[in-house]
Design a protein around this motif. Structure first.
Motif, PDB file in Angstrom:
ATOM      1  N   LEU A  25       0.828  -1.210   0.000  1.00  0.00           N
ATOM      2  CA  LEU A  25       0.000   0.000   0.000  1.00  0.00           C
ATOM      3  C   LEU A  25       0.857   1.252   0.000  1.00  0.00           C
ATOM      4  N   PHE A  26       1.919   1.254   0.798  1.00  0.00           N
ATOM      5  CA  PHE A  26       2.805   2.417   0.816  1.00  0.00           C
ATOM      6  C   PHE A  26       3.576   2.533  -0.492  1.00  0.00           C
ATOM      7  N   ARG A  27       3.953   1.407  -1.066  1.00  0.00           N
ATOM      8  CA  ARG A  27       4.674   1.449  -2.341  1.00  0.00           C
ATOM      9  C   ARG A  27       3.772   1.961  -3.463  1.00  0.00           C
ATOM     10  N   GLN A  28       2.481   1.642  -3.394  1.00  0.00           N
ATOM     11  CA  GLN A  28       1.557   2.042  -4.451  1.00  0.00           C
ATOM     12  C   GLN A  28       1.045   3.463  -4.282  1.00  0.00           C
ATOM     13  N   TRP A  29       0.722   3.861  -3.047  1.00  0.00           N
ATOM     14  CA  TRP A  29      -0.021   5.091  -2.831  1.00  0.00           C
ATOM     15  C   TRP A  29       0.814   6.265  -2.330  1.00  0.00           C
ATOM     16  N   SER A  30       2.008   6.029  -1.822  1.00  0.00           N
ATOM     17  CA  SER A  30       2.800   7.140  -1.301  1.00  0.00           C
ATOM     18  C   SER A  30       4.165   7.164  -1.980  1.00  0.00           C
ATOM     19  N   ASP A  31       4.842   8.290  -1.882  1.00  0.00           N
ATOM     20  CA  ASP A  31       6.119   8.493  -2.545  1.00  0.00           C
ATOM     21  C   ASP A  31       7.134   8.942  -1.497  1.00  0.00           C
ATOM     22  N   ALA A  32       7.830   7.958  -0.899  1.00  0.00           N
ATOM     23  CA  ALA A  32       8.764   8.272   0.185  1.00  0.00           C
ATOM     24  C   ALA A  32       9.915   9.144  -0.290  1.00  0.00           C
ATOM     25  N   GLN A  33      10.356   8.948  -1.528  1.00  0.00           N
ATOM     26  CA  GLN A  33      11.485   9.720  -2.028  1.00  0.00           C
ATOM     27  C   GLN A  33      11.115  11.175  -2.289  1.00  0.00           C
ATOM     28  N   GLY A  34       9.861  11.426  -2.659  1.00  0.00           N
ATOM     29  CA  GLY A  34       9.488  12.778  -3.054  1.00  0.00           C
ATOM     30  C   GLY A  34       8.763  13.601  -2.006  1.00  0.00           C
ATOM     31  N   ILE A  35       8.349  12.981  -0.868  1.00  0.00           N
ATOM     32  CA  ILE A  35       7.452  13.676   0.040  1.00  0.00           C
ATOM     33  C   ILE A  35       8.081  14.902   0.688  1.00  0.00           C
ATOM     34  N   LEU A  36       9.348  14.841   1.080  1.00  0.00           N
ATOM     35  CA  LEU A  36       9.957  15.985   1.758  1.00  0.00           C
ATOM     36  C   LEU A  36      10.123  17.167   0.808  1.00  0.00           C
ATOM     37  N   ASP A  37      10.581  16.903  -0.405  1.00  0.00           N
ATOM     38  CA  ASP A  37      10.688  17.982  -1.395  1.00  0.00           C
ATOM     39  C   ASP A  37       9.309  18.546  -1.731  1.00  0.00           C
ATOM     40  N   TYR A  38       8.312  17.658  -1.778  1.00  0.00           N
ATOM     41  CA  TYR A  38       6.968  18.130  -2.109  1.00  0.00           C
ATOM     42  C   TYR A  38       6.402  18.998  -0.999  1.00  0.00           C
ATOM     43  N   LEU A  39       6.629  18.631   0.253  1.00  0.00           N
ATOM     44  CA  LEU A  39       6.150  19.446   1.368  1.00  0.00           C
ATOM     45  C   LEU A  39       6.852  20.802   1.393  1.00  0.00           C
ATOM     46  N   ASP A  40       8.128  20.818   1.055  1.00  0.00           N
ATOM     47  CA  ASP A  40       8.855  22.085   0.966  1.00  0.00           C
ATOM     48  C   ASP A  40       8.257  22.961  -0.131  1.00  0.00           C
ATOM     49  N   TYR A  41       7.962  22.337  -1.265  1.00  0.00           N
ATOM     50  CA  TYR A  41       7.313  23.072  -2.358  1.00  0.00           C
ATOM     51  C   TYR A  41       5.936  23.568  -1.937  1.00  0.00           C
ATOM     52  N   ALA A  42       5.151  22.710  -1.256  1.00  0.00           N
ATOM     53  CA  ALA A  42       3.789  23.083  -0.853  1.00  0.00           C
ATOM     54  C   ALA A  42       3.820  24.257   0.109  1.00  0.00           C
ATOM     55  N   ARG A  43       4.717  24.223   1.072  1.00  0.00           N
ATOM     56  CA  ARG A  43       4.814  25.320   2.027  1.00  0.00           C
ATOM     57  C   ARG A  43       5.178  26.625   1.327  1.00  0.00           C
TER      58      ARG A  43
END
Length: 494
Positions: free
Chosen positions: A134-152
């Motif tokens: 489920l985590f491999r399919q639905w979440s992106d561990a490699q991209g989440i921190l960069d994405y949160l930085d972008y979102a903020r």
């Protein structure tokens, strides 16, 4: 473990810790986790934080980066007051599903607790995050921190350009719709958060062209799809019915500007990132507890942990895994830590020392000795309801004294329709598995129709499950938020 049993010098002696001791202990924990349990983990990043930082992490859903919103501050004040009054304690750690995997350890922990939480989070949760489907399919561990930085950064920029109040109102609506804005039954259109930033500029241009089509339709308000065939075609082209409310509004709302669509996309991507954690609470915590229990016992057996440190670890371990009785004042149902750990220990027992009952219930694994492989396969390929359905044994049902209740709204009492005996094992297991199916308990609300060339009214459908209707007050609030970002009337068909 032969090489480790030769070492008799404890890693530490006493409650105090320093970074050298933590580093030395981490290396010993890693040795057992990788060489013995054969875990597969992301690189680890261990951070020691204060209780104020832990409270701040609580308030922002445990993430190291997050955009601003008043609800986070409200939760921080609530948690801080409860903690200062002694009403609530703090978690020993918080772990982030990211690559590298970030584990926050509380600076007030003793050294024994630091060992426990590093084994629990940095290796137990870490392995589960990296390997569960489920985590491999639905979440992106490699991209989440960069994405949160972008979102903020993006939302801060929107506040400067459009005003904090307008952004806040949009986030209020998006947060209210988050529970109904995940893909439950199909893969999301884009699996990688890492590419979101690079796609944004191209997407804005495409969306503005699409919105022009919507606004051009305003010149023909009387046009409407009148035939059933036209309605079916319209629904096919728009992908209806749609379970992800924010996804549909983001793509088709006639009133939103491109920056508002991007804000909705950010909120629903974060909601999707957290969704697997709701589906795997028993397994995730059970995996982490099993891993920390095994590792700390192996370290103690090798002479790397003193008896005093091990007693402290077992005391904290037992507190977390306590299962109150059904009639206890603090009973809150099944403790996911307790059930997950008990089932995983039971799998180990079935593989190594099975009974005749085990051989009947689990012929494929009973006596195989391959408990590591069985557990790793379960951690990778199951979620809570399927794990319970497949691996809950009569032994665990008896230990937890499980029974099944029926609540018939036409009767003034509950009925016990199955207990932990030969006749009731299967029904108890089925009932418990059903109780862990997240999709069975979330409201099933879907967008079923909208005529963009006609009245533009958004039509929803709610499928009643288990005879439970929508809460009237909550549903009216949800409709209000949805209407706010859709721009036209919104109503349920039934």
């Amino acid at each position: 473990m032969a090489d480790r049993t030769e070492v008799r010098v404890p890693l530490f002696d006493g409650a105090e810790w320093d970074f050298e001791t933590i580093q030395r202990s981490f290396a010993a924990i890693e040795c057992v986790a990788i060489d013995d349990l054969e875990l597969d983990v992301y690189p680890n990043q261990i951070e020691i934080i204060s209780y104020q930082q832990m409270l701040d992490a609580y308030s922002s859903t445990g993430m190291p980066l997050m955009y601003r919103h008043w609800s986070f501050g409200k939760r921080f004040v609530h948690e801080e007051k409860a903690y200062s009054k002694g009403a609530n304690g703090l978690a020993y750690e918080i772990v982030i599903n990211s690559d590298p995997c970030i584990s926050y350890c509380l600076e007030d922990n003793t050294m024994a607790l630091q060992v426990l939480v590093i084994a629990h989070a940095a290796f137990g949760h870490n392995h589960f995050f990296k390997n569960n489907h489920l985590f491999r399919q639905w979440s992106d561990a490699q991209g989440i921190l960069d994405y949160l930085d972008y979102a903020r950064g993006f939302i801060a920029q929107c506040e400067e350009q459009h005003g904090e109040r307008e952004v806040e109102q949009l986030l209020d609506a998006a947060h209210a719709l988050m529970p109904s804005s995940v893909f439950r039954h199909r893969r999301p259109p884009h699996s990688s958060l890492a590419d979101e930033r690079t796609r944004q500029r191209e997407r804005r241009i495409e969306e503005e062209r699409a919105v022009h089509y919507l606004w051009d339709a305003f010149d023909h308000p009387t046009q409407s799809s009148k035939t059933d065939e036209e309605a079916r075609k319209r629904k096919r082209e728009m992908g209806l019915p749609e379970e992800n409310l924010l996804y549909f509004v983001e793509r088709h709302s006639p009133i939103l500007e491109s920056w508002q669509r991007e804000v909705l996309r950010i909120v629903r991507n974060i909601a999707q990132y957290f969704y697997p954690q709701r589906q795997t609470k028993v397994m995730n915590e059970g995996c982490a507890c099993f891993v920390h229990y095994y590792i700390t016992n192996e370290l103690h057996r090798a002479g790397l942990l003193t008896d005093g440190a091990m007693l402290e670890i077992l005391h904290s371990h037992t507190n977390v895994l306590t299962q109150p009785g059904f009639d206890a004042p603090n009973a809150m149902g099944i403790n996911p830590y307790a059930l997950g750990f008990a089932m995983m220990q039971d799998i180990q027992r079935i593989c190594t020392d099975p009974t005749e009952e085990d051989r009947e219930w689990f012929p494929d694994i009973a006596g195989s000795g391959a408990w590591r492989d069985v557990l790793k396969d379960a951690w990778a390929n199951y979620r809570d309801e399927s794990f319970v359905q497949q691996f809950l044994s009569p032994n665990v049902m008896r230990r937890f004294r499980m029974f099944s209740l029926t609540d018939d709204e036409g009767k003034p009492f509950y009925t016990v329709d199955a207990i932990h005996d030969e006749r009731g094992y299967h029904q108890v297991r089925d009932t418990l598995a059903h109780g862990f199916d997240v999709s069975e308990h979330d409201p099933d609300i879907q967008i079923v129709d909208v005529d963009l060339m006609g009245d533009r009214h958004l039509r929803l459908n709610h499928s009643v499950r288990n005879g439970v209707p929508l809460n009237k007050k909550a549903s009216e609030a949800t409709l209000g938020y949805l209407q706010q970002i859709w721009g036209f009337d919104v109503a349920f068909e039934n």
